[in-house]
Write a protein that holds these residues in place. Sequence first.
Motif, PDB file in Angstrom:
ATOM      1  N   GLY A 285      25.638  37.811  -3.241  1.00  0.00           N
ATOM      2  CA  GLY A 285      26.752  36.915  -2.981  1.00  0.00           C
ATOM      3  C   GLY A 285      27.646  37.337  -1.835  1.00  0.00           C
ATOM      4  N   LYS A 286      27.183  38.281  -1.000  1.00  0.00           N
ATOM      5  CA  LYS A 286      27.952  38.700   0.171  1.00  0.00           C
ATOM      6  C   LYS A 286      27.015  39.250   1.240  1.00  0.00           C
ATOM      7  N   LYS A 287      27.533  39.357   2.465  1.00  0.00           N
ATOM      8  CA  LYS A 287      26.732  39.876   3.568  1.00  0.00           C
ATOM      9  C   LYS A 287      26.425  41.356   3.346  1.00  0.00           C
ATOM     10  N   PHE A 288      25.378  41.831   4.033  1.00  0.00           N
ATOM     11  CA  PHE A 288      24.934  43.214   3.839  1.00  0.00           C
ATOM     12  C   PHE A 288      26.047  44.223   4.083  1.00  0.00           C
ATOM     13  N   GLN A 289      26.796  44.059   5.172  1.00  0.00           N
ATOM     14  CA  GLN A 289      27.825  45.033   5.515  1.00  0.00           C
ATOM     15  C   GLN A 289      29.008  45.001   4.555  1.00  0.00           C
ATOM     16  N   GLU A 290      29.104  43.965   3.734  1.00  0.00           N
ATOM     17  CA  GLU A 290      30.172  43.871   2.738  1.00  0.00           C
ATOM     18  C   GLU A 290      29.763  44.481   1.393  1.00  0.00           C
ATOM     19  N   LEU A 291      28.488  44.839   1.251  1.00  0.00           N
ATOM     20  CA  LEU A 291      27.996  45.419  -0.001  1.00  0.00           C
ATOM     21  C   LEU A 291      28.518  46.842  -0.172  1.00  0.00           C
ATOM     22  N   SER A 292      28.674  47.249  -1.423  1.00  0.00           N
ATOM     23  CA  SER A 292      29.038  48.642  -1.703  1.00  0.00           C
ATOM     24  C   SER A 292      27.834  49.524  -1.376  1.00  0.00           C
TER      25      SER A 292
ATOM     26  N   ASP B 230      27.544  44.402  18.249  1.00  0.00           N
ATOM     27  CA  ASP B 230      27.446  43.945  16.856  1.00  0.00           C
ATOM     28  C   ASP B 230      26.080  44.272  16.262  1.00  0.00           C
ATOM     29  N   SER B 231      25.034  44.078  17.065  1.00  0.00           N
ATOM     30  CA  SER B 231      23.675  44.345  16.591  1.00  0.00           C
ATOM     31  C   SER B 231      23.435  45.832  16.372  1.00  0.00           C
ATOM     32  N   THR B 232      23.870  46.671  17.303  1.00  0.00           N
ATOM     33  CA  THR B 232      23.651  48.106  17.132  1.00  0.00           C
ATOM     34  C   THR B 232      24.456  48.628  15.946  1.00  0.00           C
ATOM     35  N   ASN B 233      25.642  48.079  15.716  1.00  0.00           N
ATOM     36  CA  ASN B 233      26.441  48.465  14.554  1.00  0.00           C
ATOM     37  C   ASN B 233      25.741  48.044  13.256  1.00  0.00           C
ATOM     38  N   PHE B 234      25.201  46.824  13.233  1.00  0.00           N
ATOM     39  CA  PHE B 234      24.485  46.314  12.069  1.00  0.00           C
ATOM     40  C   PHE B 234      23.241  47.154  11.802  1.00  0.00           C
ATOM     41  N   LEU B 235      22.485  47.469  12.858  1.00  0.00           N
ATOM     42  CA  LEU B 235      21.296  48.315  12.713  1.00  0.00           C
ATOM     43  C   LEU B 235      21.683  49.707  12.215  1.00  0.00           C
ATOM     44  N   GLY B 236      22.806  50.224  12.700  1.00  0.00           N
ATOM     45  CA  GLY B 236      23.286  51.517  12.235  1.00  0.00           C
ATOM     46  C   GLY B 236      23.624  51.497  10.756  1.00  0.00           C
ATOM     47  N   ASP B 237      24.230  50.402  10.283  1.00  0.00           N
ATOM     48  CA  ASP B 237      24.555  50.280   8.858  1.00  0.00           C
ATOM     49  C   ASP B 237      23.295  50.167   8.002  1.00  0.00           C
ATOM     50  N   LEU B 238      22.304  49.410   8.493  1.00  0.00           N
ATOM     51  CA  LEU B 238      21.032  49.323   7.768  1.00  0.00           C
ATOM     52  C   LEU B 238      20.348  50.692   7.704  1.00  0.00           C
TER      53      LEU B 238
ATOM     54  N   ALA C  27       8.449  39.840  14.496  1.00  0.00           N
ATOM     55  CA  ALA C  27       8.595  40.101  13.056  1.00  0.00           C
ATOM     56  C   ALA C  27       9.889  40.859  12.781  1.00  0.00           C
ATOM     57  N   PHE C  28      10.209  41.812  13.645  1.00  0.00           N
ATOM     58  CA  PHE C  28      11.437  42.581  13.466  1.00  0.00           C
ATOM     59  C   PHE C  28      12.665  41.689  13.624  1.00  0.00           C
ATOM     60  N   LEU C  29      12.688  40.887  14.674  1.00  0.00           N
ATOM     61  CA  LEU C  29      13.825  39.998  14.916  1.00  0.00           C
ATOM     62  C   LEU C  29      13.997  38.976  13.794  1.00  0.00           C
ATOM     63  N   LYS C  30      12.891  38.433  13.316  1.00  0.00           N
ATOM     64  CA  LYS C  30      12.948  37.461  12.219  1.00  0.00           C
ATOM     65  C   LYS C  30      13.487  38.130  10.955  1.00  0.00           C
ATOM     66  N   GLY C  31      12.956  39.299  10.633  1.00  0.00           N
ATOM     67  CA  GLY C  31      13.407  40.017   9.444  1.00  0.00           C
ATOM     68  C   GLY C  31      14.868  40.410   9.524  1.00  0.00           C
ATOM     69  N   LEU C  32      15.296  40.846  10.690  1.00  0.00           N
ATOM     70  CA  LEU C  32      16.689  41.235  10.886  1.00  0.00           C
ATOM     71  C   LEU C  32      17.618  40.040  10.699  1.00  0.00           C
ATOM     72  N   SER C  33      17.193  38.875  11.175  1.00  0.00           N
ATOM     73  CA  SER C  33      18.032  37.685  11.043  1.00  0.00           C
ATOM     74  C   SER C  33      18.140  37.215   9.596  1.00  0.00           C
ATOM     75  N   GLU C  34      17.218  37.641   8.745  1.00  0.00           N
ATOM     76  CA  GLU C  34      17.213  37.213   7.343  1.00  0.00           C
ATOM     77  C   GLU C  34      17.933  38.182   6.405  1.00  0.00           C
ATOM     78  N   VAL C  35      18.364  39.317   6.890  1.00  0.00           N
ATOM     79  CA  VAL C  35      18.992  40.329   6.033  1.00  0.00           C
ATOM     80  C   VAL C  35      20.242  39.787   5.354  1.00  0.00           C
ATOM     81  N   ASP C  36      21.154  39.206   6.123  1.00  0.00           N
ATOM     82  CA  ASP C  36      22.393  38.696   5.522  1.00  0.00           C
ATOM     83  C   ASP C  36      22.132  37.553   4.545  1.00  0.00           C
ATOM     84  N   ASP C  37      21.162  36.689   4.877  1.00  0.00           N
ATOM     85  CA  ASP C  37      20.824  35.601   3.954  1.00  0.00           C
ATOM     86  C   ASP C  37      20.308  36.154   2.632  1.00  0.00           C
TER      87      ASP C  37
END
Length: 188
Positions: A105-112, A43-51, A88-98
Amino acid sequence: MNRREAIQRVAMLIGGSVVGANLFLEGCTRPASKDVATLFEADSTNFLGDLAEAILPKTSTPGAKEAGVGEFIPVMIRDCYDKVDQDAFLKGLSEVDDRANKDFGKKFQELSKEEQLQFVNTYDKEAGEYQKARKEGDANHFFHLLKQLTLTGFFTSEVGMTQALRYVKIPGKFDGNYPYKKGERAFA
Protein backbone atom coordinates in the motif's frame (compact mmCIF):
# COMPACT_ATOMS: atom_id res chain seq x y z
CA MET A 1 44.99 12.93 -21.39
CA ASN A 2 42.11 10.55 -22.12
CA ARG A 3 42.22 6.82 -22.78
CA ARG A 4 42.17 7.25 -26.57
CA GLU A 5 45.23 9.54 -26.53
CA ALA A 6 47.08 7.20 -24.17
CA ILE A 7 46.53 4.18 -26.42
CA GLN A 8 47.55 6.15 -29.50
CA ARG A 9 50.78 7.29 -27.81
CA VAL A 10 51.59 3.77 -26.64
CA ALA A 11 50.95 2.47 -30.16
CA MET A 12 53.32 5.07 -31.61
CA LEU A 13 55.96 4.22 -29.01
CA ILE A 14 55.92 0.54 -29.86
CA GLY A 15 56.14 1.42 -33.55
CA GLY A 16 52.86 -0.01 -34.76
CA SER A 17 49.19 0.03 -34.26
CA VAL A 18 47.22 -1.69 -31.57
CA VAL A 19 45.06 -4.35 -33.16
CA GLY A 20 41.41 -3.81 -32.36
CA ALA A 21 42.02 -0.43 -30.71
CA ASN A 22 39.06 1.16 -32.48
CA LEU A 23 36.70 -1.56 -31.30
CA PHE A 24 38.15 -1.27 -27.80
CA LEU A 25 37.77 2.51 -27.77
CA GLU A 26 34.25 2.43 -29.19
CA GLY A 27 33.17 0.13 -26.37
CA CYS A 28 34.36 2.74 -23.90
CA THR A 29 32.41 5.55 -25.49
CA ARG A 30 29.15 3.82 -26.38
CA PRO A 31 26.33 6.27 -25.70
CA ALA A 32 23.43 5.22 -23.51
CA SER A 33 20.05 4.78 -25.14
CA LYS A 34 17.44 7.33 -24.11
CA ASP A 35 15.83 4.84 -21.70
CA VAL A 36 19.12 3.72 -20.12
CA ALA A 37 20.22 7.35 -19.78
CA THR A 38 17.38 7.92 -17.29
CA LEU A 39 19.16 5.55 -14.89
CA PHE A 40 21.88 8.18 -14.49
CA GLU A 41 19.49 10.81 -13.12
CA ALA A 42 19.79 11.56 -9.38
CA ASP A 43 16.33 10.18 -8.55
CA SER A 44 17.13 6.92 -10.31
CA THR A 45 20.54 6.44 -8.71
CA ASN A 46 19.01 7.19 -5.30
CA PHE A 47 16.21 4.66 -5.95
CA LEU A 48 18.74 2.04 -7.13
CA GLY A 49 20.81 2.74 -4.02
CA ASP A 50 17.77 2.13 -1.80
CA LEU A 51 16.97 -1.12 -3.61
CA ALA A 52 20.59 -2.24 -3.30
CA GLU A 53 20.60 -1.28 0.39
CA ALA A 54 17.58 -3.55 0.94
CA ILE A 55 19.59 -6.41 -0.60
CA LEU A 56 22.82 -5.62 1.24
CA PRO A 57 21.97 -3.43 4.25
CA LYS A 58 24.32 -1.67 6.61
CA THR A 59 25.30 -3.83 9.58
CA SER A 60 28.65 -3.74 11.32
CA THR A 61 29.98 -2.92 7.86
CA PRO A 62 28.66 -0.26 5.45
CA GLY A 63 25.74 -1.11 3.19
CA ALA A 64 25.41 -1.06 -0.58
CA LYS A 65 24.20 2.54 -0.70
CA GLU A 66 27.26 3.79 1.17
CA ALA A 67 29.45 1.86 -1.28
CA GLY A 68 27.95 3.80 -4.19
CA VAL A 69 26.15 0.87 -5.79
CA GLY A 70 23.33 3.14 -7.00
CA GLU A 71 25.82 4.96 -9.23
CA PHE A 72 27.57 1.72 -10.28
CA ILE A 73 24.46 -0.06 -11.63
CA PRO A 74 23.60 2.37 -14.48
CA VAL A 75 27.17 2.22 -15.81
CA MET A 76 27.12 -1.58 -15.87
CA ILE A 77 23.65 -1.75 -17.44
CA ARG A 78 24.74 0.68 -20.16
CA ASP A 79 28.18 -0.79 -20.87
CA CYS A 80 27.93 -4.51 -20.14
CA TYR A 81 24.42 -5.75 -20.87
CA ASP A 82 22.74 -6.41 -24.19
CA LYS A 83 19.51 -4.75 -25.27
CA VAL A 84 17.35 -7.68 -24.09
CA ASP A 85 18.66 -7.51 -20.51
CA GLN A 86 18.67 -3.70 -20.53
CA ASP A 87 14.99 -3.70 -21.48
CA ALA A 88 14.18 -6.36 -18.86
CA PHE A 89 15.99 -4.33 -16.21
CA LEU A 90 14.23 -1.08 -17.12
CA LYS A 91 10.83 -2.78 -17.23
CA GLY A 92 11.39 -4.47 -13.87
CA LEU A 93 12.64 -1.27 -12.28
CA SER A 94 9.56 0.62 -13.47
CA GLU A 95 7.32 -2.01 -11.83
CA VAL A 96 8.92 -1.93 -8.36
CA ASP A 97 6.74 0.86 -6.96
CA ASP A 98 3.59 -0.66 -8.47
CA ARG A 99 4.39 -3.98 -6.86
CA ALA A 100 5.19 -2.36 -3.51
CA ASN A 101 1.88 -0.47 -3.68
CA LYS A 102 0.04 -3.70 -4.43
CA ASP A 103 1.75 -5.68 -1.65
CA PHE A 104 2.10 -2.99 1.05
CA GLY A 105 0.00 0.00 0.00
CA LYS A 106 2.97 2.36 -0.39
CA LYS A 107 5.96 3.03 -2.63
CA PHE A 108 9.17 1.06 -2.08
CA GLN A 109 11.10 3.96 -0.55
CA GLU A 110 8.27 4.54 1.94
CA LEU A 111 8.44 0.95 3.25
CA SER A 112 10.03 0.20 6.61
CA LYS A 113 13.33 -1.72 6.60
CA GLU A 114 11.48 -4.92 7.56
CA GLU A 115 8.96 -4.45 4.74
CA GLN A 116 11.77 -3.75 2.26
CA LEU A 117 13.50 -6.95 3.36
CA GLN A 118 10.28 -8.91 2.94
CA PHE A 119 9.78 -7.30 -0.48
CA VAL A 120 13.26 -8.20 -1.78
CA ASN A 121 13.04 -11.72 -0.34
CA THR A 122 9.82 -12.29 -2.29
CA TYR A 123 11.42 -10.89 -5.45
CA ASP A 124 14.52 -13.05 -4.89
CA LYS A 125 12.46 -16.23 -4.64
CA GLU A 126 10.51 -15.30 -7.77
CA ALA A 127 13.72 -14.51 -9.65
CA GLY A 128 15.27 -17.84 -8.66
CA GLU A 129 12.28 -19.75 -10.01
CA TYR A 130 12.29 -17.69 -13.21
CA GLN A 131 16.03 -18.22 -13.78
CA LYS A 132 15.65 -22.00 -13.40
CA ALA A 133 12.90 -22.08 -16.05
CA ARG A 134 14.54 -19.50 -18.34
CA LYS A 135 15.40 -20.63 -21.86
CA GLU A 136 18.45 -19.67 -23.89
CA GLY A 137 18.00 -16.20 -25.37
CA ASP A 138 15.35 -15.11 -22.85
CA ALA A 139 16.06 -12.04 -20.76
CA ASN A 140 17.26 -12.47 -17.22
CA HIS A 141 14.88 -11.61 -14.41
CA PHE A 142 15.13 -7.98 -13.28
CA PHE A 143 15.87 -8.89 -9.68
CA HIS A 144 18.51 -11.42 -10.69
CA LEU A 145 20.34 -8.63 -12.55
CA LEU A 146 19.85 -6.19 -9.68
CA LYS A 147 21.19 -8.63 -7.10
CA GLN A 148 24.22 -9.53 -9.24
CA LEU A 149 25.04 -5.88 -9.80
CA THR A 150 24.55 -5.04 -6.12
CA LEU A 151 26.96 -7.73 -4.97
CA THR A 152 29.49 -6.96 -7.70
CA GLY A 153 29.30 -3.23 -7.06
CA PHE A 154 29.64 -3.62 -3.32
CA PHE A 155 32.48 -6.14 -3.24
CA THR A 156 34.51 -4.29 -5.88
CA SER A 157 34.09 -0.91 -4.17
CA GLU A 158 36.67 0.53 -1.81
CA VAL A 159 34.21 0.22 1.07
CA GLY A 160 33.47 -3.43 0.27
CA MET A 161 37.10 -4.34 -0.23
CA THR A 162 38.49 -2.62 2.83
CA GLN A 163 35.66 -2.85 5.37
CA ALA A 164 33.58 -5.92 4.47
CA LEU A 165 36.41 -8.15 3.32
CA ARG A 166 39.69 -8.74 5.09
CA TYR A 167 42.01 -6.23 3.46
CA VAL A 168 45.77 -6.69 3.49
CA LYS A 169 47.46 -3.72 1.81
CA ILE A 170 50.69 -5.58 1.13
CA PRO A 171 49.95 -9.30 1.26
CA GLY A 172 52.59 -11.92 1.83
CA LYS A 173 53.25 -14.93 -0.35
CA PHE A 174 50.41 -17.11 -1.61
CA ASP A 175 49.62 -20.02 0.67
CA GLY A 176 47.09 -22.37 -0.92
CA ASN A 177 46.89 -24.38 2.30
CA TYR A 178 46.10 -21.45 4.59
CA PRO A 179 43.92 -22.67 7.48
CA TYR A 180 40.33 -21.42 7.42
CA LYS A 181 38.55 -20.58 10.63
CA LYS A 182 34.75 -20.63 10.46
CA GLY A 183 33.31 -17.11 10.32
CA GLU A 184 36.42 -15.41 8.91
CA ARG A 185 35.94 -12.84 6.17
CA ALA A 186 37.35 -13.49 2.73
CA PHE A 187 40.49 -11.68 1.62
CA ALA A 188 40.17 -8.71 -0.74
